[in-house]
Design a protein around this motif. Structure first.
Motif, short mmCIF file in Angstrom:
data_model
loop_
_atom_site.label_atom_id
_atom_site.label_comp_id
_atom_site.label_asym_id
_atom_site.label_seq_id
_atom_site.Cartn_x
_atom_site.Cartn_y
_atom_site.Cartn_z
N LYS A 1 32.27 32.14 38.00
CA LYS A 1 33.53 32.15 37.48
C LYS A 1 33.67 31.11 36.26
CE LYS A 1 35.77 33.63 41.51
NZ LYS A 1 36.83 33.37 42.52
N SER A 2 34.87 31.41 35.24
CA SER A 2 35.35 30.35 34.52
C SER A 2 36.03 29.40 35.20
CB SER A 2 35.92 30.96 33.20
OG SER A 2 37.28 31.27 33.73
N PRO A 3 36.29 27.96 34.67
CA PRO A 3 37.17 26.90 35.41
C PRO A 3 38.22 27.51 35.55
CG PRO A 3 35.56 26.03 33.80
CD PRO A 3 35.30 27.45 33.78
N MET A 4 38.78 28.29 34.57
CA MET A 4 40.14 28.87 34.72
C MET A 4 40.33 29.66 35.90
SD MET A 4 42.73 27.53 33.33
CE MET A 4 43.81 28.86 33.44
N GLU A 5 39.44 30.57 36.11
CA GLU A 5 39.26 31.66 37.12
C GLU A 5 39.16 30.89 38.52
OE1 GLU A 5 37.20 35.62 35.82
OE2 GLU A 5 35.92 33.87 35.32
N ALA A 6 38.35 29.74 38.61
CA ALA A 6 38.27 28.99 39.75
C ALA A 6 39.40 28.06 40.02
CB ALA A 6 36.91 28.53 39.84
N ALA A 7 40.20 27.60 38.96
CA ALA A 7 41.15 26.85 39.18
C ALA A 7 42.26 27.19 40.18
CB ALA A 7 41.69 26.43 37.88
N ASN A 8 43.06 26.28 40.79
CA ASN A 8 44.24 26.58 41.63
C ASN A 8 45.42 26.32 40.85
OD1 ASN A 8 46.09 26.94 43.81
ND2 ASN A 8 46.21 24.76 44.58
N LYS A 9 46.05 27.62 40.45
CA LYS A 9 47.13 27.58 39.25
C LYS A 9 47.99 28.63 40.00
CE LYS A 9 44.28 30.62 36.91
NZ LYS A 9 43.24 30.85 37.84
N PRO A 10 48.60 28.02 40.91
CA PRO A 10 49.82 29.11 41.42
C PRO A 10 51.21 29.55 40.57
CG PRO A 10 49.98 26.73 42.41
CD PRO A 10 48.59 26.79 41.66
N VAL A 11 51.41 28.61 39.55
CA VAL A 11 52.36 28.89 38.80
C VAL A 11 51.82 29.80 37.67
CG1 VAL A 11 54.22 27.83 37.12
CG2 VAL A 11 53.79 26.56 39.28
N ARG B 1 51.81 33.22 39.22
CA ARG B 1 53.04 33.96 39.47
C ARG B 1 53.63 34.28 38.13
NH1 ARG B 1 55.02 29.92 41.93
NH2 ARG B 1 56.31 29.16 40.56
N LEU B 2 53.42 33.62 37.01
CA LEU B 2 54.06 34.01 35.86
C LEU B 2 53.27 35.39 35.33
CD1 LEU B 2 54.38 30.75 33.69
CD2 LEU B 2 56.21 32.11 34.69
N ALA B 3 51.93 35.12 35.49
CA ALA B 3 51.04 36.59 35.09
C ALA B 3 51.29 37.69 35.80
CB ALA B 3 49.55 36.10 35.04
N ALA B 4 51.51 37.56 37.03
CA ALA B 4 52.08 38.64 37.88
C ALA B 4 53.26 39.41 37.51
CB ALA B 4 52.10 38.29 39.42
N SER B 5 54.17 38.86 36.83
CA SER B 5 55.47 39.33 36.35
C SER B 5 55.70 39.44 34.88
CB SER B 5 56.42 38.64 36.91
OG SER B 5 56.53 37.36 36.64
N SER B 6 54.56 39.11 34.11
CA SER B 6 54.65 39.10 32.69
C SER B 6 53.69 40.36 32.13
CB SER B 6 54.15 37.90 32.36
OG SER B 6 54.63 36.70 33.01
N LEU B 7 54.06 40.31 30.74
CA LEU B 7 53.19 41.14 29.57
C LEU B 7 52.41 40.21 29.05
CD1 LEU B 7 53.21 43.51 27.70
CD2 LEU B 7 54.57 41.91 26.06
N TYR B 8 50.98 40.70 29.16
CA TYR B 8 49.83 39.99 29.00
C TYR B 8 48.80 40.92 28.40
CZ TYR B 8 47.80 41.73 33.28
OH TYR B 8 47.22 42.49 33.89
N GLY B 9 47.88 40.25 27.56
CA GLY B 9 46.64 40.95 26.90
C GLY B 9 46.11 39.79 25.86
N LEU B 10 45.45 40.45 25.18
CA LEU B 10 44.70 39.72 24.07
C LEU B 10 45.28 40.22 22.48
CD1 LEU B 10 40.98 39.99 25.15
CD2 LEU B 10 42.57 38.16 25.50
#
Length: 332
Positions: free
Chosen positions: A90-100, A103-112
């Motif tokens: 995993k990348s460091p971001m994938e493995a990191a504990n980042k609950p906030v 939570r934002l990503a789960a209710s947001s528009l996202y992409g590249l």
């Protein structure tokens, strides 16, 4: 509007040739939760990097609300990183504990998104200009003029600003045989760099050229009448390589090459670098010139969008964009 960048202020996601896009140009969905660009649940025409309008759904759906709301664009440089075997691939971001963030990503528009137009070098100035909706094909003059503005320098007439990195090169009798060890001179402090910049100025500055101290390894050489179109090699692209193939040529780049060689002569045995070696640190034993550019101007951010903007960054490049766009800037 707030624009907050990461440690080194560069959004490198969205480089040409690295984007998983559908045939219609819309980026694909990644991960779970939230809505990705390309979902059929909303009009994808509303989400694009248009240089005449902020790419925010709120602005398009309710312009008055856009002007009442606080918009923050946080640009953490290099956060995506690479996958690491010790982290379960995993990348460091994938493995990191980042609950906030989760939570934002789960209710947001996202992409590249592709921040850098096709045919342009994916650099900090082009990417960050695009993020703030200034077309880099129209406004980009290289990073150095932006850094010069942030440093309080006023470029006039034939002045050309050139980025001057303090770099760490290996030992060798001939300059061409040295190897690029570190493009950031082992993250040299600004205080130490200022001592070395003064040493070079004391021997090489004249009525045509002078060095100005920036932050850490990032400094600015103002050279009147210099060639602002010369194609330098970026030092961070040649880590671990012999520099002979990448230094300025002996014809069009002759003056640049001589300046870099002379800087190495001055810095290699400088007392500060001898002290750094004794402390186990790499010496900042040469200047590396790149990214020249002439003065530039940007449209006022407030006049363009009716919003008051603030750029918060420790990096001169980002502060320079903010200053040129009549945004407030915060020293950090």
């Amino acid at each position: 509007m707030g624009f907050v960048d990461g440690r080194r202020a560069c959004v490198r996601g969205g480089r040409a040739g690295h984007l998983p896009r559908r045939s219609d140009g819309v980026v694909r969905r990644d991960g779970v939760g939230g809505r990705a660009v390309g979902d059929s649940s909303f009009d994808t025409k509303k989400v694009s990097l248009l240089y005449d309008s902020l790419p925010l759904l709120l602005c398009l759906d309710d312009p008055p609300a856009c002007r009442r709301a606080l918009h923050v664009r946080a640009c953490p440089d290099g956060m995506a990183d690479e996958k690491v075997a010790s982290l379960g691939n995993k990348s460091p971001m994938e493995a990191a504990n980042k609950p906030v963030m989760d939570r934002l990503a789960a209710s947001s528009l996202y992409g590249l998104v592709q921040n850098v137009p096709e045919g342009m070098v994916p650099e900090s100035d082009t990417a960050n200009m695009a993020i703030l909706s200034f077309d880099p094909k129209v406004y980009s003059k290289g990073r150095s003029p932006l850094e010069a503005v942030s440093m309080g320098l006023k470029l006039e007439g034939e002045d050309v600003a050139i980025r001057a990195n303090t770099v760490s090169l290996s030992d060798a009798e001939n300059y061409e045989d040295r190897i690029m060890l570190d493009n950031a001179a082992d993250e040299i402090t600004t205080e130490e760099a200022a001592i070395l910049i003064d040493a070079v100025n004391s021997e090489l500055s004249d009525k045509f050229k002078k060095l100005y101290v920036g932050v850490s390894y990032r400094h600015c050489l103002v050279w009147k009448g210099a060639n602002d179109k010369y194609n330098f090699t970026r030092p961070h692209d040649i880590i671990g390589k012999k520099i002979g193939e990448y230094i300025p040529d002996s014809v069009e780049g002759k003056e640049y090459l001589e300046y870099m060689k002379e800087s190495c002569r001055i810095l290699d045995k400088h007392p500060l670098n001898e002290e750094r070696r004794m402390r186990g640190r790499l010496p900042a034993n040469s200047l590396w010139l790149w990214s020249p550019g002439r003065p530039l101007s940007l449209p006022s951010f407030k006049e363009k969008f009716g919003l008051v903007g603030t750029a918060i960054s420790a990096v001169d490049l980002i502060k320079g964009i903010g200053i040129c766009a009549d945004m407030k800037t915060v020293d950090v």
